[in-house]
Scaffold this active site. Structure first.
Site, PDB file in Angstrom:
ATOM      1  N   LEU A   8       0.881  -1.337   0.009  1.00 36.90           N
ATOM      2  CA  LEU A   8      -0.081   0.017  -0.132  1.00 36.90           C
ATOM      3  C   LEU A   8       0.998   1.271   0.014  1.00 36.90           C
ATOM      4  CD1 LEU A   8      -2.489  -1.193   2.496  1.00 36.90           C
ATOM      5  CD2 LEU A   8      -2.489  -1.679   0.224  1.00 36.90           C
TER       6      LEU A   8
ATOM      7  N   ALA B 272      -0.434   4.509  -1.748  1.00 37.12           N
ATOM      8  CA  ALA B 272      -1.430   5.574  -2.378  1.00 37.12           C
ATOM      9  C   ALA B 272      -1.445   6.642  -1.510  1.00 37.12           C
ATOM     10  CB  ALA B 272      -2.556   5.031  -2.741  1.00 37.12           C
TER      11      ALA B 272
ATOM     12  N   ARG C 194       0.962  14.037   7.227  1.00 41.92           N
ATOM     13  CA  ARG C 194       1.811  14.296   8.431  1.00 41.92           C
ATOM     14  C   ARG C 194       3.363  14.669   8.008  1.00 41.92           C
ATOM     15  NH1 ARG C 194      -0.732   9.163  11.809  1.00 41.92           N
ATOM     16  NH2 ARG C 194      -0.985   8.577   9.618  1.00 41.92           N
TER      17      ARG C 194
ATOM     18  N   TYR D  40      43.600  23.847  -9.976  1.00 48.84           N
ATOM     19  CA  TYR D  40      42.305  23.315 -10.603  1.00 48.84           C
ATOM     20  C   TYR D  40      42.953  22.607 -11.967  1.00 48.84           C
ATOM     21  CZ  TYR D  40      38.498  22.672 -13.751  1.00 48.84           C
ATOM     22  OH  TYR D  40      37.533  22.210 -14.684  1.00 48.84           O
TER      23      TYR D  40
ATOM     24  N   ASN E  84      54.806  16.283 -11.649  1.00 53.38           N
ATOM     25  CA  ASN E  84      54.373  17.051 -10.439  1.00 53.38           C
ATOM     26  C   ASN E  84      53.790  18.672 -10.728  1.00 53.38           C
ATOM     27  OD1 ASN E  84      54.672  17.567  -7.027  1.00 53.38           O
ATOM     28  ND2 ASN E  84      55.172  19.424  -8.093  1.00 53.38           N
TER      29      ASN E  84
ATOM     30  N   ASN F 233      40.330  25.282 -19.531  1.00 54.16           N
ATOM     31  CA  ASN F 233      39.840  24.261 -20.301  1.00 54.16           C
ATOM     32  C   ASN F 233      38.496  24.751 -21.155  1.00 54.16           C
ATOM     33  OD1 ASN F 233      38.433  24.305 -17.900  1.00 54.16           O
ATOM     34  ND2 ASN F 233      37.508  22.280 -17.872  1.00 54.16           N
ATOM     35  N   TYR F 234      38.218  25.774 -20.808  1.00 55.66           N
ATOM     36  CA  TYR F 234      36.792  26.344 -21.324  1.00 55.66           C
ATOM     37  C   TYR F 234      37.201  27.666 -22.142  1.00 55.66           C
ATOM     38  CZ  TYR F 234      31.784  27.532 -21.663  1.00 55.66           C
ATOM     39  OH  TYR F 234      30.550  27.805 -22.010  1.00 55.66           O
TER      40      TYR F 234
ATOM     41  N   ALA G  86      57.553  29.285 -13.526  1.00 57.29           N
ATOM     42  CA  ALA G  86      56.691  29.784 -12.671  1.00 57.29           C
ATOM     43  C   ALA G  86      55.863  31.051 -13.271  1.00 57.29           C
ATOM     44  CB  ALA G  86      57.158  30.241 -11.390  1.00 57.29           C
TER      45      ALA G  86
HETATM   46  C1  UD1 Z   1      -2.093   1.807   9.586  1.00 61.74           C
HETATM   47  C2  UD1 Z   1      -3.352   1.176  10.162  1.00 61.74           C
HETATM   48  C3  UD1 Z   1      -2.825   1.015  11.506  1.00 61.74           C
HETATM   49  C4  UD1 Z   1      -1.437   0.409  11.952  1.00 61.74           C
HETATM   50  C5  UD1 Z   1      -0.437   1.180  11.105  1.00 61.74           C
HETATM   51  C6  UD1 Z   1       0.854   0.658  11.009  1.00 61.74           C
HETATM   52  C7  UD1 Z   1      -5.395   1.200   8.808  1.00 61.74           C
HETATM   53  C8  UD1 Z   1      -6.613   2.067   8.880  1.00 61.74           C
HETATM   54  N1  UD1 Z   1      -4.505   1.580  10.125  1.00 61.74           N
HETATM   55  O1  UD1 Z   1      -2.373   3.239  10.176  1.00 61.74           O
HETATM   56  O2  UD1 Z   1      -3.809   0.196  12.301  1.00 61.74           O
HETATM   57  O3  UD1 Z   1      -1.140   0.364  13.171  1.00 61.74           O
HETATM   58  O4  UD1 Z   1      -0.903   1.499   9.640  1.00 61.74           O
HETATM   59  O5  UD1 Z   1       1.917   1.316  10.629  1.00 61.74           O
HETATM   60  O6  UD1 Z   1      -4.889   0.633   8.227  1.00 61.74           O
HETATM   61  N2  UD1 Z   1      -2.703   3.896   1.905  1.00 61.74           N
HETATM   62  C9  UD1 Z   1      -3.145   3.797   0.731  1.00 61.74           C
HETATM   63  N3  UD1 Z   1      -4.514   4.285   0.321  1.00 61.74           N
HETATM   64  C10 UD1 Z   1      -5.128   4.851   1.188  1.00 61.74           C
HETATM   65  C11 UD1 Z   1      -4.614   4.875   2.453  1.00 61.74           C
HETATM   66  C12 UD1 Z   1      -3.554   4.605   2.820  1.00 61.74           C
HETATM   67  O7  UD1 Z   1      -2.439   3.177  -0.097  1.00 61.74           O
HETATM   68  O8  UD1 Z   1      -6.438   5.198   0.989  1.00 61.74           O
HETATM   69  C13 UD1 Z   1      -1.324   3.432   2.375  1.00 61.74           C
HETATM   70  C14 UD1 Z   1      -0.198   4.418   2.583  1.00 61.74           C
HETATM   71  O9  UD1 Z   1       0.315   5.139   1.507  1.00 61.74           O
HETATM   72  C15 UD1 Z   1       0.631   3.973   3.602  1.00 61.74           C
HETATM   73  C16 UD1 Z   1      -0.394   2.919   4.290  1.00 61.74           C
HETATM   74  O10 UD1 Z   1      -1.397   2.526   3.469  1.00 61.74           O
HETATM   75  O11 UD1 Z   1       1.714   3.149   2.966  1.00 61.74           O
HETATM   76  C17 UD1 Z   1      -0.690   2.789   5.665  1.00 61.74           C
HETATM   77  O12 UD1 Z   1      -1.333   4.240   5.682  1.00 61.74           O
HETATM   78  P1  UD1 Z   1      -1.254   5.372   6.907  1.00 61.74           P
HETATM   79  O13 UD1 Z   1      -2.103   6.614   6.648  1.00 61.74           O
HETATM   80  O14 UD1 Z   1       0.257   5.492   7.242  1.00 61.74           O
HETATM   81  O15 UD1 Z   1      -2.049   4.670   7.976  1.00 61.74           O
HETATM   82  P2  UD1 Z   1      -1.634   4.825   9.447  1.00 61.74           P
HETATM   83  O16 UD1 Z   1      -2.320   5.539  10.190  1.00 61.74           O
HETATM   84  O17 UD1 Z   1       0.057   4.393   9.641  1.00 61.74           O
HETATM   85 MG    MG Z   2       1.685   4.590   8.475  1.00 67.74          MG
END
Ligand code: UD1
Ligand code: MG
Length: 466
Positions: free
Chosen positions: A8, A10, A15, A362, A373, A382-383, A419
């Site tokens: 995952l 996306a 944060r 240089y 040496n 050079n340029y 020199a």
């Molecule tokens: C998530 C888990 C949490 C866990 C933690 C571990 C859920 C709801 N929560 O929280 O229980 O303790 O990971 O690190 O699953 N992502 C997508 N598509 C989306 C949303 C997220 O691909 O729509 C991907 C993000 O890019 C990321 C991963 O899913 O790589 C986790 O998403 P993130 O928002 O970091 O979830 P956490 O709040 O960390």
């Molecule tokens: Mg996370």
């Protein structure tokens, strides 16, 4: 039994407060997601689908060619992302690992154990959990009276009692594919956007859910902000340094050495504080690197010394020295025993065996022969304002201090230059090239000048009393 993985990646990573997608932030020089993919591959995943969405193009471009990519049009949560990824995964994969692109410390060993445990008995899922004193922002793992995982509760939905639970969801799972696909349909929607959470699928699975408690919680930590990122970086640095030290590299102050993944260093090399080894860099044995050396995409042979220097795409053969205060730019090659000294910049140039450029020079687009040496303060011009040209300096040449070589120009073997010369014409083998105005000597000048100054001062004083 084919093993697939859905990663995952996306989410925006709000944060992180970054224009760059979270999973592309680097840890030890490698995007976070590359670490996750490497661990999955090493653990035996036959097929990997990465779910992209936020910054999809950038993430796609950073992925290796052997992974598939699925697009999550809207970021509707980890449950939705998993559904999108699963749809793109080869149907032959009956066991599916789900991992997050933001947990770069996960090891292949842990993933292998996960698969092993998951397959050791009929299960719909195995969740990897970890136990820490304070599980912070992670989803809490709630177990039933029999000790089985009942559900995962996200912090925003947790009761105070649940928040006190130290066991959290690491975001790593193994699933039976068919059970997962079924459980992902009709998940509860949360919040204004109607997000669906992958952990919500657990209680809906048709079949037993097992749990694997990660032996080392550190390796399952997720990166959600820059503080987490720094913590991951520190952990990876500790690992990489320990690996090198176990391989025979000395680091008197390991905390002040920074390494990129994949950097090689030979035994009996000493890495002193302030050493940064980046990118595709390999260093031989018996070297002293640092203090304060930045070495990027470079090759350093056995027994070299690099002190307070910055090297980018440079190559040093055995027994070379660079620095203090040297800048070796792309295309620099020092042959055996050559030396680039203090306040010296080299670019796209070769120093032959034993050749030296010791001070304040240089040297760009030049070939310098064996045992030559270069005097202090030499420059290869050079340029010409339009194009770069090469300077060829032969073997055993001695150039005087403060010479400029206006390229293209050649200096033959065993030649010398005077020199302060501006060398615009070739200097043949064994000759002296000298190009500067002859000095004139004016006898008694100082005394005459002083007398003139005294007279002028007296005239000025006399003028005041009148
Ligand atoms: C998530 C888990 C949490 C866990 C933690 C571990 C859920 C709801 N929560 O929280 O229980 O303790 O990971 O690190 O699953 N992502 C997508 N598509 C989306 C949303 C997220 O691909 O729509 C991907 C993000 O890019 C990321 C991963 O899913 O790589 C986790 O998403 P993130 O928002 O970091 O979830 P956490 O709040 O960390
Ligand atoms: Mg996370």
């Amino acid at each position: 039994m084919s093993l697939g993985a859905v990663v995952l990646a996306a989410g925006q990573g709000v944060r992180m407060k970054s224009a760059r997608p979270k999973v592309l932030h680097a840890v030890a020089g490698r995007p976070m997601i590359a670490w996750v993919l490497g661990a999955l591959r090493d653990a035996g995943a036959d097929r990997i689908v990465v779910v992209v969405g936020h910054g999809a193009e950038a993430v796609r471009d950073a992925l290796p060619p052997d992974v598939e990519v699925a697009l999550q049009e809207r970021q509707l949560g980890t449950g939705d992302a998993t559904r999108v990824g699963l749809a793109a995964l080869d149907p032959a994969c009956d066991t599916v690992l789900v991992a997050c692109g933001d947990t770069p410390l996960v090891s292949p060993e842990l993933l292998r154990r996960l698969v092993e445990e998951h397959r050791s008995e009929p299960r719909a899922a195995t969740i990897v959990t970890a136990v820490v004193p304070d599980a912070g922002a992670y989803g809490r793992v709630v177990r039933d009276a029999g000790g089985r995982v009942a559900e995962v509760v996200e912090v925003r939905h947790a009761t105070p009692e649940q928040l006190a639970i130290g066991e959290y969801n690491t975001g790593l799972f193994a699933f039976d594919r068919a059970a997962l696909a079924a459980a992902l349909e009709g998940l509860e929607r949360h919040g204004p956007d109607g997000e669906v959470y992958l952990p919500d699928a657990l209680p809906r699975l048709d079949g037993p859910v097992g749990a694997l408690v990660a032996p080392d919680p550190e390796e399952t930590s997720g990166v959600n902000d820059r503080v987490d990122l720094a913590a991951c970086e520190a952990a990876v640095q500790r690992r990489l340094r320990a690996e090198l030290m176990r391989g025979g590299v000395t680091m008197p102050a390991p905390g002040a050495v920074y390494l990129d993944a994949g950097v090689r260093v030979g035994a009996d090399t000493v890495l002193l504080p302030g050493t940064h080894l980046r990118g595709d860099t390999a260093i031989g044995g018996g070297c002293v690197i640092g203090p304060d050396a930045v070495v990027v995409d470079s090759r350093i042979g056995e027994g070299c010394e690099v002190v307070s220097a910055h090297l980018v795409q440079a190559e040093l053969a055995e027994g070379c020295r660079a620095g203090p205060f040297a800048y070796l730019r792309p295309g620099t090659r020092l042959e055996r025993g050559a030396r680039a000294g203090t306040y010296v910049e080299l670019k796209n140039s070769r120093l032959g065996p034993g050749a030296k450029v010791p001070h304040l020079s240089y040297v760009g687009d030049a070939d310098v022969g064996e045992d030559t040496n270069i005097g202090a303060g030499n420059i290869t011009a050079n340029y010409d304002g339009f194009r770069k040209h090469r300077t060829h300096i032969g073997a055993r040449v001695r150039t005087g201090s403060d010479c400029v070589f206006v390229a293209p120009v050649r200096v033959g073997d065993d030649a010398m230059t005077g020199a302060g010369s501006i060398i615009t014409d070739d200097v043949p083998e064994g000759a002296l090239g000298i190009a500067r105005a002859r000095q004139s000597v004016i006898e008694g000048f100082t005394a005459r000048a002083a007398a003139r100054a005294r007279e002028a001062a007296e005239r000025a004083r006399g003028g005041d009393t009148r």
